[in-house]
Design an enzyme around this catalytic site. Sequence first.
Site, PDB file in Angstrom:
ATOM      1  CE  LYS A   1      -3.905  -1.875   2.693  1.00 57.06           C
ATOM      2  NZ  LYS A   1      -4.975  -1.652   1.704  1.00 57.06           N
TER       3      LYS A   1
ATOM      4  NE  ARG B   1     -10.913  -9.945  -1.678  1.00 58.34           N
ATOM      5  CZ  ARG B   1     -11.256  -9.066  -2.610  1.00 58.34           C
ATOM      6  NH1 ARG B   1     -11.598  -9.479  -3.813  1.00 58.34           N
ATOM      7  NH2 ARG B   1     -11.271  -7.775  -2.350  1.00 58.34           N
TER       8      ARG B   1
HETATM    9  N1  BES Z   1      -8.096  -3.753   4.578  1.00 60.31           N
HETATM   10  C1  BES Z   1      -8.283  -3.369   3.232  1.00 60.31           C
HETATM   11  C2  BES Z   1      -9.591  -2.640   2.991  1.00 60.31           C
HETATM   12  C3  BES Z   1      -9.737  -1.281   3.636  1.00 60.31           C
HETATM   13  C4  BES Z   1      -9.447  -0.142   2.929  1.00 60.31           C
HETATM   14  C5  BES Z   1     -10.236  -1.164   4.905  1.00 60.31           C
HETATM   15  C6  BES Z   1      -9.608   1.095   3.498  1.00 60.31           C
HETATM   16  C7  BES Z   1     -10.386   0.064   5.482  1.00 60.31           C
HETATM   17  C8  BES Z   1     -10.093   1.196   4.775  1.00 60.31           C
HETATM   18  C9  BES Z   1      -8.274  -4.600   2.335  1.00 60.31           C
HETATM   19  O1  BES Z   1      -7.478  -5.651   2.760  1.00 60.31           O
HETATM   20  C10 BES Z   1      -7.767  -4.170   1.004  1.00 60.31           C
HETATM   21  O2  BES Z   1      -6.645  -3.794   0.923  1.00 60.31           O
HETATM   22  N2  BES Z   1      -8.622  -4.234   0.002  1.00 60.31           N
HETATM   23  C11 BES Z   1      -8.267  -3.843  -1.323  1.00 60.31           C
HETATM   24  C12 BES Z   1      -8.840  -4.835  -2.279  1.00 60.31           C
HETATM   25  C13 BES Z   1      -8.322  -4.673  -3.680  1.00 60.31           C
HETATM   26  C14 BES Z   1      -6.864  -5.066  -3.740  1.00 60.31           C
HETATM   27  C15 BES Z   1      -9.137  -5.553  -4.600  1.00 60.31           C
HETATM   28  C16 BES Z   1      -8.853  -2.457  -1.550  1.00 60.31           C
HETATM   29  O3  BES Z   1      -9.945  -2.174  -1.080  1.00 60.31           O
HETATM   30  O4  BES Z   1      -8.186  -1.652  -2.193  1.00 60.31           O
HETATM   31 MN    MN Z   2      -5.461  -5.462   2.095  1.00 54.51          MN
END
Ligand code: BES
Ligand code: MN
Length: 522
Positions: free
Chosen positions: A267, A341
């Site tokens: 990230k 997931r």
């Molecule tokens: N933990 C994150 C989702 C999240 C984002 C929670 C912002 C709280 C605030 C999750 O694991 C994630 O990174 N999801 C990705 C999925 C994508 C790679 C398909 C996302 O939402 O960008």
């Molecule tokens: Mn994630």
Amino acid sequence: MNFEIQKLSLSQAVQATSDALIVLWPSLSVPHPLAHDPVSRWVATAIEQGDFELKSGAVLTLYHQPGITPRYLVVACTAENQAGQIRSALQAAWHAIKAAKIKRVSLHVVGDATPQGLQLALTSLADASYSYTTTLSKPKARTLKQVQVSCDNPSASLNQAVNHAQALVAGVEFAKEWANRPANHATPTLLAQAAKSVATGRAFKCEVLGPKEVAKLGMGAFLAVAQGSAEPLRFIVMRYNGAAASQAPVVLVGKGITFDTGGISIKPAAEMDEMKYDMGGAASVLGVFKALGELKPAINVVGLIPATENMPDGMAVKPGDVVTSMSGQTIEILNTDAEGRLVLCDALTYAERFKPQSVIDIATLTGACVIALGAVRTGLFSSHDGLAYQLQQAGETSGDTCWRMPLDDDYAEGLKSRFADVANVAGRAAGSVTAAKFLERFAKSFTWAHLDIAGTAWRSGAAKGATGRPVGLLLQYLTSLAASAAAAPLKATAKAPAKALKPLAKEAKTGGKTKVRAARKT
Ligand code: BES
Ligand code: MN
Ligand code: ZN
């Protein structure tokens, strides 16, 4: 925090020996200028002078008034049972007195209090006065310990609402505590210890599995997420048995990513600190169990928490890797940041053994859900109309609301993979729905719902921190189920669960990098 309720008129309530008296004044109740009690007379004068309006959120504060025992008197106007307005009225009232060291508050409700409104008033006051202290060297601890509610007619249902609110606040604050803690103070191992500390007492059981046991179960997707972390994973299994063993349990599955860096699909740096709350789903399960211990409803509940960090490392899972989940389905991990997931799918498969009446997973799953619904409503996904309706209702009743999202099969198109049974991501479009479609593949054998709390579990900005949601929604769902089961006992649908779990093996307990990695080879 402790809540009590008693029967008092407003003239009696002004004699209370508390630090502050908050009077909730309904917007439709016009005070008489010659009323017997002084509060009504002041409110009438203030309205006449144009200094106070009978409008929700309006607040009138008085200090050391003759005839009023509490130092502070705050009159807060609330519109009839509008959740948002009750919340803002209590926030405004607390704001008016929070600089003072308040230990005891009297809360007097003018007119006909409703159980829902009163519960919301109490939880809002608790929320407004909460402060996180654990990792501060000189914390400003909350002084407020007790709220004494009074009204003209404290019916049995109001009494019940006060008890429910007290248990709920304990649960919400437990969830806040763990979601607020930095990741180095909330590792999978510490989370498991927190679960053990909650699950004390006769109705509870708590078992914690380590990397070895998880590998033995074949949870290849969960292991793949954990393999890049030096912190050993934990799989937490909690049980609350408030009803006969013949009654099928509700299973709650909480995403327990104690820190989400994204893994190799790392990230961006900005605001990455907030990914410490990626175990908000797990925290809400712990919070619900905390509240169950206080309320002791006649229901059986299982809590499952797959807990691990998601880290980049030489041992970490790579984009394109294919892993085999506990269900036997193979998964192509195209993006290591879609890790929630992966840990949830194996926990869902594990849930089958409890022959549950329903399974609800709770997860800070997608940024897309934040875009879709913001911080107001939790995303609700379920192919079962009955369960979806019950959860929506529980949301409205508790003020911890959700909104149902679609699950059409067409949304699953993008999850197709040439190298595995399914890919862990689809395109950017409808990201919260495609994530739910992925989970649905692992929830075919029971009645299932998924709550995406990415937007609602956390407050950003100046007052940043965990909200403790959706403990209110879940507790409402469970206590309503217990109440309806008491009214019309369900026929036994399931046997007691299969054999007891083995205790955590010795090596797994010691944790450490080598042990986690050993698990990967299996
Ligand atoms: N933990 C994150 C989702 C999240 C984002 C929670 C912002 C709280 C605030 C999750 O694991 C994630 O990174 N999801 C990705 C999925 C994508 C790679 C398909 C996302 O939402 O960008
Ligand atoms: Mn994630
Ligand atoms: Zn995540």
